[in-house]
Design a protein around this motif. Structure first.
Motif, PDB file in Angstrom:
ATOM      1  N   ALA A 132      74.262  64.308  66.335  1.00 58.21           N
ATOM      2  CA  ALA A 132      73.070  65.143  66.505  1.00 58.21           C
ATOM      3  C   ALA A 132      72.013  64.452  67.363  1.00 58.21           C
ATOM      4  N   THR A 133      71.271  65.252  68.117  1.00 59.84           N
ATOM      5  CA  THR A 133      70.122  64.738  68.843  1.00 59.84           C
ATOM      6  C   THR A 133      69.113  64.232  67.817  1.00 59.84           C
ATOM      7  N   LYS A 134      68.563  63.042  68.064  1.00 62.79           N
ATOM      8  CA  LYS A 134      67.678  62.415  67.086  1.00 62.79           C
ATOM      9  C   LYS A 134      66.220  62.750  67.362  1.00 62.79           C
ATOM     10  N   SER A 135      65.505  62.970  66.287  1.00 64.46           N
ATOM     11  CA  SER A 135      64.060  63.145  66.318  1.00 64.46           C
ATOM     12  C   SER A 135      63.481  62.087  65.386  1.00 64.46           C
ATOM     13  N   LEU A 136      62.664  61.212  65.916  1.00 64.50           N
ATOM     14  CA  LEU A 136      62.133  60.109  65.118  1.00 64.50           C
ATOM     15  C   LEU A 136      60.755  60.441  64.564  1.00 64.50           C
ATOM     16  N   PRO A 137      60.456  59.946  63.379  1.00 62.76           N
ATOM     17  CA  PRO A 137      59.125  60.176  62.809  1.00 62.76           C
ATOM     18  C   PRO A 137      58.059  59.412  63.593  1.00 62.76           C
ATOM     19  N   HIS A 138      56.847  59.902  63.488  1.00 67.57           N
ATOM     20  CA  HIS A 138      55.706  59.286  64.170  1.00 67.57           C
ATOM     21  C   HIS A 138      55.595  57.800  63.840  1.00 67.57           C
ATOM     22  N   THR A 139      55.846  57.426  62.594  1.00 67.36           N
ATOM     23  CA  THR A 139      55.698  56.015  62.197  1.00 67.36           C
ATOM     24  C   THR A 139      56.673  55.119  62.953  1.00 67.36           C
ATOM     25  N   ALA A 140      57.899  55.595  63.173  1.00 70.07           N
ATOM     26  CA  ALA A 140      58.884  54.801  63.916  1.00 70.07           C
ATOM     27  C   ALA A 140      58.455  54.650  65.369  1.00 70.07           C
ATOM     28  N   LEU A 141      57.978  55.726  65.966  1.00 70.61           N
ATOM     29  CA  LEU A 141      57.527  55.654  67.356  1.00 70.61           C
ATOM     30  C   LEU A 141      56.284  54.783  67.483  1.00 70.61           C
ATOM     31  N   GLN A 142      55.423  54.808  66.477  1.00 63.32           N
ATOM     32  CA  GLN A 142      54.232  53.962  66.507  1.00 63.32           C
ATOM     33  C   GLN A 142      54.616  52.482  66.481  1.00 63.32           C
ATOM     34  N   LYS A 143      55.645  52.139  65.714  1.00 63.13           N
ATOM     35  CA  LYS A 143      56.126  50.752  65.708  1.00 63.13           C
ATOM     36  C   LYS A 143      56.539  50.315  67.115  1.00 63.13           C
ATOM     37  N   CYS A 144      57.162  51.214  67.856  1.00 62.90           N
ATOM     38  CA  CYS A 144      57.590  50.905  69.219  1.00 62.90           C
ATOM     39  C   CYS A 144      56.397  50.811  70.164  1.00 62.90           C
ATOM     40  N   ARG A 145      55.417  51.698  69.997  1.00 61.92           N
ATOM     41  CA  ARG A 145      54.181  51.612  70.796  1.00 61.92           C
ATOM     42  C   ARG A 145      53.495  50.269  70.552  1.00 61.92           C
ATOM     43  N   ASP A 146      53.410  49.898  69.276  1.00 64.56           N
ATOM     44  CA  ASP A 146      52.766  48.627  68.920  1.00 64.56           C
ATOM     45  C   ASP A 146      53.508  47.449  69.545  1.00 64.56           C
ATOM     46  N   LEU A 147      54.837  47.505  69.545  1.00 62.73           N
ATOM     47  CA  LEU A 147      55.625  46.424  70.129  1.00 62.73           C
ATOM     48  C   LEU A 147      55.393  46.345  71.638  1.00 62.73           C
ATOM     49  N   GLY A 148      55.400  47.484  72.314  1.00 63.57           N
ATOM     50  CA  GLY A 148      55.123  47.497  73.750  1.00 63.57           C
ATOM     51  C   GLY A 148      53.746  46.958  74.061  1.00 63.57           C
ATOM     52  N   GLN A 149      52.753  47.329  73.251  1.00 63.23           N
ATOM     53  CA  GLN A 149      51.392  46.841  73.467  1.00 63.23           C
ATOM     54  C   GLN A 149      51.302  45.341  73.203  1.00 63.23           C
ATOM     55  N   LEU A 150      51.957  44.868  72.157  1.00 59.35           N
ATOM     56  CA  LEU A 150      51.954  43.442  71.847  1.00 59.35           C
ATOM     57  C   LEU A 150      52.527  42.632  73.004  1.00 59.35           C
ATOM     58  N   LEU A 151      53.662  43.065  73.521  1.00 53.06           N
ATOM     59  CA  LEU A 151      54.301  42.347  74.635  1.00 53.06           C
ATOM     60  C   LEU A 151      53.416  42.383  75.875  1.00 53.06           C
ATOM     61  N   SER A 152      52.903  43.550  76.192  1.00 53.73           N
ATOM     62  CA  SER A 152      52.066  43.706  77.385  1.00 53.73           C
ATOM     63  C   SER A 152      50.780  42.899  77.266  1.00 53.73           C
ATOM     64  N   THR A 153      50.105  42.984  76.124  1.00 48.35           N
ATOM     65  CA  THR A 153      48.878  42.238  75.932  1.00 48.35           C
ATOM     66  C   THR A 153      49.143  40.741  75.968  1.00 48.35           C
ATOM     67  N   GLY A 154      50.199  40.306  75.310  1.00 49.10           N
ATOM     68  CA  GLY A 154      50.540  38.892  75.305  1.00 49.10           C
ATOM     69  C   GLY A 154      50.821  38.362  76.694  1.00 49.10           C
ATOM     70  N   MET A 155      51.523  39.153  77.506  1.00 47.98           N
ATOM     71  CA  MET A 155      51.800  38.737  78.885  1.00 47.98           C
ATOM     72  C   MET A 155      50.529  38.731  79.708  1.00 47.98           C
ATOM     73  N   GLU A 156      49.682  39.756  79.540  1.00 50.01           N
ATOM     74  CA  GLU A 156      48.442  39.863  80.297  1.00 50.01           C
ATOM     75  C   GLU A 156      47.504  38.695  79.985  1.00 50.01           C
ATOM     76  N   MET A 157      47.494  38.266  78.736  1.00 50.34           N
ATOM     77  CA  MET A 157      46.605  37.174  78.314  1.00 50.34           C
ATOM     78  C   MET A 157      47.234  35.800  78.542  1.00 50.34           C
ATOM     79  N   GLY A 158      48.494  35.775  78.971  1.00 53.55           N
ATOM     80  CA  GLY A 158      49.172  34.502  79.168  1.00 53.55           C
ATOM     81  C   GLY A 158      49.604  33.826  77.873  1.00 53.55           C
ATOM     82  N   ALA A 159      49.668  34.611  76.780  1.00 48.08           N
ATOM     83  CA  ALA A 159      50.058  34.046  75.501  1.00 48.08           C
ATOM     84  C   ALA A 159      51.548  33.768  75.422  1.00 48.08           C
TER      85      ALA A 159
END
Length: 160
Positions: A132-159
Motif C-alpha cells: 500500500a501507498t504509505k501515509s505518515l503521521p505528522h509526528t513522524a514527518l516532524q521528526k524528519c523535519r527536525d533532523l534536516g534542520q539539525l543537520l543544516s544548522t549544524g553545518m551552517e554553524m560549523g558544528a
C-alpha cells in the motif's frame, strides 16, 4: 551543502526526505534532494554532509539505495572522510537491519554519525499493507523535519 539522498518504493521514504528538506531549508545551509538512482560520486564530493533516507525491505535497504552505495563506494574512498551523516529509515516493524547496513558501508568512507537514527515504523507487515501507498503521521514527518534542520544548522554553524 547537505546531500539528502533517498529512495522510496511506497512513498514513505520520499515523504520523509521531503520533510527533511523542509527542515534543512529552515536551518539555513544549502541542500540538495537527490534520488539514489541519479546521485553520483561528484554529488557526494560536493556535499559537506549527508542524510541517507530509504525504506527497509526484507531486513535491508532497498536495492536502489544499495546500488547507489555500490556505484559510489570506490570512487569516494579517501575523498569524503570525516563528513557528518545521519539516517532516516521507513520500516514496517524494525529498521535496524537497514541501519546496520548503512553504518557498515559508511564506515569505509569514514563518515561521522552526528544524530541518532530516525526510524519511522509504518506497521506494514502483511502483503496488503506492505504494498500500500504509505501515509505518515505528522509526528513522524516532524521528526524528519527536525533532523534536516539539525543537520543544516549544524553545518551552517560549523558544528559538524
Amino acid at each position: 551543502m547537505l546531500a539528502i539522498i533517498w529512495h522510496s518504493r511506497t512513498g514513505a521514504a520520499r515523504a520523509m526526505a521531503a520533510a527533511a528538506a523542509e527542515g534543512a531549508a529552515q536551518g539555513g545551509a544549502a541542500f540538495a534532494l537527490l534520488s539514489a538512482d541519479v546521485a553520483t560520486p561528484d554529488d557526494c564530493v560536493a556535499a559537506q554532509g549527508f542524510l541517507f533516507v530509504c525504506p527497509e525491505n526484507l531486513g535491508s535497504m532497498s536495492g536502489e539505495m544499495k546500488a547507489f552505495f555500490d556505484r559510489c563506494y570506490y570512487p569516494l574512498l579517501g575523498r569524503i572522510e570525516g563528513r557528518p551523516y545521519a539516517t532516516a529509515i521507513a520500516a514496517g516493524t524494525a529498521g535496524q537491519g537497514t541501519q546496520g547496513q548503512i553504518d557498515r558501508i559508511v564506515t569505509g568512507w569514514r563518515l561521522r554519525r552526528v544524530a541518532p537514527p530516525c526510524i519511522v515504523l509504518t506497521g506494514a507487515d502483511r502483503p496488503d499493507s506492505i504494498l500500500a501507498t504509505k501515509s505518515l503521521p505528522h509526528t513522524a514527518l516532524q521528526k524528519c523535519r527536525d533532523l534536516g534542520q539539525l543537520l543544516s544548522t549544524g553545518m551552517e554553524m560549523g558544528a559538524f
